[in-house]
Design a protein around this motif. Structure first.
Motif, mmCIF file in Angstrom:
data_model
loop_
_atom_site.group_PDB
_atom_site.id
_atom_site.type_symbol
_atom_site.label_atom_id
_atom_site.label_comp_id
_atom_site.label_asym_id
_atom_site.label_seq_id
_atom_site.Cartn_x
_atom_site.Cartn_y
_atom_site.Cartn_z
ATOM 1 N N GLY A 176 -18.629 -26.795 -77.932
ATOM 2 C CA GLY A 176 -18.906 -26.559 -76.516
ATOM 3 C C GLY A 176 -18.962 -27.824 -75.694
ATOM 4 O O GLY A 176 -19.616 -27.866 -74.636
ATOM 5 N N LYS A 214 -24.731 -27.756 -80.619
ATOM 6 C CA LYS A 214 -24.209 -27.336 -79.320
ATOM 7 C C LYS A 214 -24.270 -28.556 -78.400
ATOM 8 O O LYS A 214 -25.303 -29.243 -78.355
ATOM 9 C CB LYS A 214 -25.077 -26.222 -78.730
ATOM 10 C CG LYS A 214 -24.991 -24.936 -79.494
ATOM 11 C CD LYS A 214 -25.512 -23.784 -78.647
ATOM 12 C CE LYS A 214 -26.932 -23.429 -78.980
ATOM 13 N NZ LYS A 214 -27.435 -22.309 -78.193
ATOM 14 N N ASP A 265 -20.524 -29.120 -67.642
ATOM 15 C CA ASP A 265 -20.962 -28.502 -68.917
ATOM 16 C C ASP A 265 -20.588 -27.020 -68.816
ATOM 17 O O ASP A 265 -21.442 -26.164 -68.594
ATOM 18 C CB ASP A 265 -22.474 -28.725 -69.055
ATOM 19 C CG ASP A 265 -23.045 -28.124 -70.330
ATOM 20 O OD1 ASP A 265 -22.268 -27.881 -71.275
ATOM 21 O OD2 ASP A 265 -24.274 -27.882 -70.363
ATOM 22 N N ASP A 266 -19.284 -26.757 -68.973
ATOM 23 C CA ASP A 266 -18.738 -25.459 -68.536
ATOM 24 C C ASP A 266 -18.558 -24.425 -69.639
ATOM 25 O O ASP A 266 -18.074 -23.321 -69.370
ATOM 26 C CB ASP A 266 -17.392 -25.685 -67.817
ATOM 27 C CG ASP A 266 -16.415 -26.478 -68.676
ATOM 28 O OD1 ASP A 266 -16.772 -26.858 -69.818
ATOM 29 O OD2 ASP A 266 -15.290 -26.745 -68.215
ATOM 30 N N VAL A 267 -18.908 -24.758 -70.869
ATOM 31 C CA VAL A 267 -18.824 -23.728 -71.914
ATOM 32 C C VAL A 267 -20.163 -22.990 -71.920
ATOM 33 O O VAL A 267 -21.214 -23.615 -72.134
ATOM 34 C CB VAL A 267 -18.541 -24.353 -73.307
ATOM 35 C CG1 VAL A 267 -18.471 -23.284 -74.377
ATOM 36 C CG2 VAL A 267 -17.263 -25.185 -73.278
ATOM 37 N N PRO A 268 -20.141 -21.667 -71.641
ATOM 38 C CA PRO A 268 -21.422 -20.946 -71.553
ATOM 39 C C PRO A 268 -22.216 -21.048 -72.852
ATOM 40 O O PRO A 268 -21.627 -21.137 -73.942
ATOM 41 C CB PRO A 268 -20.986 -19.491 -71.294
ATOM 42 C CG PRO A 268 -19.577 -19.563 -70.834
ATOM 43 C CD PRO A 268 -18.974 -20.793 -71.428
ATOM 44 N N ASP A 269 -23.531 -21.016 -72.719
ATOM 45 C CA ASP A 269 -24.378 -21.208 -73.898
ATOM 46 C C ASP A 269 -24.087 -20.172 -74.988
ATOM 47 O O ASP A 269 -24.082 -20.501 -76.173
ATOM 48 C CB ASP A 269 -25.854 -21.166 -73.485
ATOM 49 C CG ASP A 269 -26.741 -21.616 -74.637
ATOM 50 O OD1 ASP A 269 -26.562 -22.767 -75.100
ATOM 51 O OD2 ASP A 269 -27.566 -20.809 -75.107
ATOM 52 N N GLY A 270 -23.813 -18.926 -74.549
ATOM 53 C CA GLY A 270 -23.514 -17.876 -75.531
ATOM 54 C C GLY A 270 -22.265 -18.215 -76.332
ATOM 55 O O GLY A 270 -22.190 -17.950 -77.536
ATOM 56 N N GLU A 271 -21.283 -18.794 -75.663
ATOM 57 C CA GLU A 271 -20.036 -19.163 -76.344
ATOM 58 C C GLU A 271 -20.280 -20.356 -77.288
ATOM 59 O O GLU A 271 -19.742 -20.410 -78.398
ATOM 60 C CB GLU A 271 -18.960 -19.479 -75.296
ATOM 61 C CG GLU A 271 -17.614 -19.896 -75.859
ATOM 62 C CD GLU A 271 -16.964 -18.878 -76.813
ATOM 63 O OE1 GLU A 271 -17.369 -17.702 -76.827
ATOM 64 O OE2 GLU A 271 -16.051 -19.287 -77.568
ATOM 65 N N LYS A 272 -21.101 -21.300 -76.844
ATOM 66 C CA LYS A 272 -21.466 -22.412 -77.741
ATOM 67 C C LYS A 272 -22.113 -21.859 -79.010
ATOM 68 O O LYS A 272 -21.792 -22.279 -80.126
ATOM 69 C CB LYS A 272 -22.458 -23.368 -77.056
ATOM 70 C CG LYS A 272 -21.859 -24.255 -75.992
ATOM 71 C CD LYS A 272 -22.941 -25.164 -75.405
ATOM 72 C CE LYS A 272 -22.433 -25.974 -74.239
ATOM 73 N NZ LYS A 272 -23.482 -26.685 -73.505
#
Ligand code: SAM
Length: 439
Positions: A306, A334, A348-355
């Motif tokens: 991420g 992450k 910081d553009d990758v959503p936390d859920g995706e990380k």
């Protein structure tokens, strides 16, 4: 009221081996001044929180810890609370504003002044974040090593790399290479005190250079210390893996066949943005060189998922790199934006859920691989350096740094290297039995 004598201290450490080693130095200095270690925070007159700033979560731990300590201090106003290490260096007096019950703030370079500064806290909070202080002034014999078996020894302080995501150069400053004679003297002293194993420490330990002596030369100097059984080191950087280094891993008797070599990503775009100084091909060639020289080398790594702009395709490249290398262990993190780093300018553009999903994909793959690898060891012989006494047995590490539990074995084995047969395995540890009685 803090005074010498019966005053008891407790140190809470967050972070890596370097933070643990810093705490060992602070503990040793306090003991040398007549303070006594307390069994837990509740029994202490002075509580020192040694911090890590590598990820935001690590820094958050400090504030959670401090809010618990606030309640303790409300009950016992004489209690002194100190904060040291990377978060202290980074956030400075902001900590005193957020947590008014803190009495002492020391940075990464002033930890050795804790006992002296602590005395001054009777007049109010004391702050010392001097970056120019020499942290190597702690005498070797003073360091209170936490383990009676494996002793950490500083080789390099600080870091000269400029990884876009990493706060360490900001908290610990540039590299300072410790003179080889001082390192060898410390190792000799440890062996005399009965230590079978030492682990040389540095953020990028294999970047070691002192005059014309490089890290492989340093390993050879330490390997020559009579009586030393095992030599390890961490953390290594792929850019500093040379043929000379690979040959040292192969040729030096005490150097264990284990290397932690963080790759961070398998995508060339991400690696370039991270300013790691190598690409995917170079990393894989490095692994090939190492495995050519040391076929039984155990390899572990760090990966960040991420990172800003990391696409699913780029993540797949990381997964495929992990599959191609087949690491023996993997630490997946992450991405966490850190103050003062160049990556902070990137969204910081990758959503936390995706990380979290990417982290889980890698961890699940890795756990399956480790289970299969460890199960393949069942029935084989190995050697374990016993480092921990546990209820109903002991545990230790194989040369490849695999954890092995020895149920039923006695505490007298602590510090001994024992021959074992592997009897069972899980993803994170082996179970073994002694193959012959130890006298
Ligand atoms: N100096 C070593 C290196 O450069 O490989 C290790 C430093 S750090 C203490 C340990 C690991 O934390 C790194 O290898 C990296 O994977 C991870 N890390 C560092 N900064 C991070 C960040 N901002 N977000 C997430 N993980 C991070």
């Amino acid at each position: 009221m803090i005074s010498k004598g019966k005053t008891r201290f407790f140190i809470r450490t967050f972070g890596c081996q370097m933070n643990v080693n810093d705490s060992e130095k602070v503990a040793g200095l306090l003991i040398a001044e007549g303070y006594e270690p307390a069994a837990d925070a509740a029994a202490a007159d002075f509580i020192f929180v040694n911090t890590c700033a590598v990820r935001e979560k690590a820094a958050d731990k400090l504030y959670h810890s401090l809010s618990r300590l606030k309640r303790l201090k409300a009950d016992r106003p004489g209690l002194r609370i100190g904060v040291g290490g990377c978060v202290a260096q980074l956030e400075g007096e902001e900590i005193l504003r957020k947590a008014r019950h803190v009495d002492l703030l020391v940075g990464t370079h002033t930890l050795h002044r804790v006992p002296e500064l602590l005395r001054g806290t009777t007049r109010g909070p004391v702050v010392d974040l001097d970056r120019k202080a020499d942290a190597f002034t702690v005498p070797d014999a003073t360091i209170a090593h936490a383990s009676p078996v494996r002793a950490y020894v500083t080789a390099i302080e600080g870091c000269n790399h400029v990884c876009s995501f990493c706060v360490v150069p900001r908290t610990r400053g540039p590299e300072v290479n410790r003179p080889p004679d001082a390192i060898v003297r410390e190792v000799e002293g440890l062996v005399e005190r009965g230590y079978p194993e030492v682990m040389l420490l540095g953020q990028t330990v294999n970047a070691y250079q002192f005059e014309d002596l490089d890290f492989a030369d340093l390993l050879a100097r330490v390997d020559a210390v009579r009586g030393l059984r095992r030599l390890r080191f961490t953390t290594s950087h792929p850019e500093h893996v040379t043929e000379h280094f690979a040959d040292a891993l192969r040729d030096l008797d005490t150097v264990c066949p284990y290397l932690h070599l963080p790759v961070q990503s398998g995508s060339n775009r991400v690696l370039t943005s991270m300013r790691r100084g190598y690409d995917r091909r170079h990393y894989l060639d490095t692994i090939a060189l190492l495995r050519d020289r040391v076929p039984d080398l155990s390899l572990t790594s760090d990966i960040i998922v991420g990172y800003p702009g990391e696409t699913d395709e780029e993540f797949q490249e990381t997964l495929s790199l992990a599959q191609e290398v087949g690491f023996d262990g993997l630490f997946v993190f992450k991405y966490s934006p850190r103050p003062g780093t160049t990556a902070l300018r990137l969204a910081d553009d990758v959503p936390d859920g995706e990380k979290s999903r990417r982290l889980q994909v890698l961890n699940e793959y890795q756990q399956r691989l480790q289970r299969a690898r460890n199960e393949a060891r069942v029935g084989h012989w190995d050697e374990v350096l016993v480092d921990t006494i546990q209820p109903g047995g002991v545990s230790g590490r194989t040369p490849q740094f695999r954890i092995a539990h020895l149920p039923g074995a006695g505490p007298e084995l602590l510090g001994q290297i024992v021959p074992v047969e592997i009897t069972a395995a899980g993803p994170n540890a082996l179970v073994a039995r002694l193959t012959q009685p130890i006298h």
